[in-house]
Design an enzyme around this catalytic site. Structure first.
Site, mmCIF file in Angstrom:
data_model
loop_
_atom_site.group_PDB
_atom_site.id
_atom_site.type_symbol
_atom_site.label_atom_id
_atom_site.label_comp_id
_atom_site.label_asym_id
_atom_site.label_seq_id
_atom_site.Cartn_x
_atom_site.Cartn_y
_atom_site.Cartn_z
ATOM 1 C CG HIS A 1 -1.618 1.315 1.447
ATOM 2 N ND1 HIS A 1 -1.412 2.117 2.537
ATOM 3 C CD2 HIS A 1 -2.532 1.952 0.667
ATOM 4 C CE1 HIS A 1 -2.166 3.202 2.434
ATOM 5 N NE2 HIS A 1 -2.854 3.124 1.319
ATOM 6 C CB SER A 2 0.876 4.287 0.199
ATOM 7 O OG SER A 2 1.190 5.631 0.021
ATOM 8 C CG LEU A 3 6.993 3.478 1.748
ATOM 9 C CD1 LEU A 3 8.026 4.098 0.831
ATOM 10 C CD2 LEU A 3 7.290 3.800 3.208
#
Length: 292
Positions: A106-108
């Site tokens: 998720h994301s990073l």
């Protein structure tokens, strides 16, 4: 009797002399799904999806260094997600020794996952990225200015006393706001692992050095080269109020993948912790079954 997929195992693993904390669900004999959380989040980010996915996988969610219950880097060292790839590759080989691993990020964590999929194609069976379509970039015309700013910032950086919250709920309210606001329930889940008790209240576990600007920068051409190198199937889950939805380069990046399947869900950047989490799980398991 508690089903295996609902049991949570907490553990630590040493990589390069530092301790990584993790949470694991499911039968250890099942294929591994290794999950990477977002910036300033922690392994609790996956609490809403792990029990369902653990019916088919050994689901392992780590805390990146400087997050959750994992160690911080030594004094005067700083973080960049590209440096995470070294230790993340060790974790990939550790839990993927028997067979290739499915990654979720998720994301990073999504940026880390796609980079690992490109760098170690023989070790990654599939890659699931949640509201992320590759690493973020710096435009070439801004490169020197941004690098100089980061160098100067880090030269002058000094640790400050941690902010102490007098009560847990005050920290939960702070965690709800920001560029990517999250629901009270999601904020509380993250705070349960992201805070530690001290005299007088609670402080964040996350290392404040994660908020310092990075000297290392990638440009759009470099990111697209990474995405083009990925051989495994990629499942891209996006949300109608998330990051990818508003990213100018999203369409061009999606075109770089050899095998991409996309699905949209309701919610914000942390949609995997919100009401559409069951639908996300169903979609992921269905798509992975097609490729089994």
């Amino acid at each position: 009797m508690v089903p295996e997929c609902m049991k949570i195992q907490e553990g630590m693993v040493e990589i390069s002399g530092l301790q990584y904390a993790y949470k694991a669900w499911g039968d250890p004999k099942l294929p591994v799904m290794l999950a990477f959380h977002g910036w300033l989040d922690n392994a609790n980010s996956f609490d809403c999806v792990a029990p369902t996915l653990a019916k088919s996988y050994r689901f392992i969610a780590i805390d990146f260094l400087g997050h959750g219950k994992s160690d911080w880097l030594p004094e005067r060292c700083f973080y960049h997600y590209t440096e995470l790839l070294v230790d993340a590759s060790e974790l990939l080989m550790l839990w993927g020794a028997a067979q290739p691993v499915t990654l979720m990020g998720h994301s990073l964590g999504g940026a880390v996952a796609v980079c690992l999929a490109a760098l170690f194609p023989e070790a990654v069976k599939a890659c699931i990225t949640l509201d992320a379509v590759g690493p973020w970039v710096t435009e070439v015309e801004n490169l020197v200015e941004k690098m100089a700013m980061a160098v100067q910032f880090r030269r002058n950086w000094e640790p400050r006393a941690a902010r102490v919250f007098s009560d847990f709920e005050a920290a939960v309210r702070v965690r709800q706001v920001g560029e990517w606001a999250i629901t009270p329930t999601a904020a509380r889940q993250l705070c349960e692992r992201g805070l530690r008790a001290v005299e007088g209240g609670w402080v964040w576990r996350a290392d404040p050095r994660w908020k310092t600007p990075s000297v290392m920068r990638l440009c759009e051409a470099q990111v697209r080269a990474i995405l083009q190198a990925i051989r495994c199937p990629v499942l891209l889950a996006v949300s109608d109020q998330g990051l990818v939805h508003s990213m100018p380069s999203a369409m061009e990046r999606k075109a770089c993948f050899r095998d991409l399947t996309e699905c949209a869900f309701r919610g914000g950047h942390h949609f995997h912790m919100e009401e559409d989490a069951p639908l996300l799980c169903q979609w992921v398991l269905t798509e992975l079954e097609k490729r089994a």
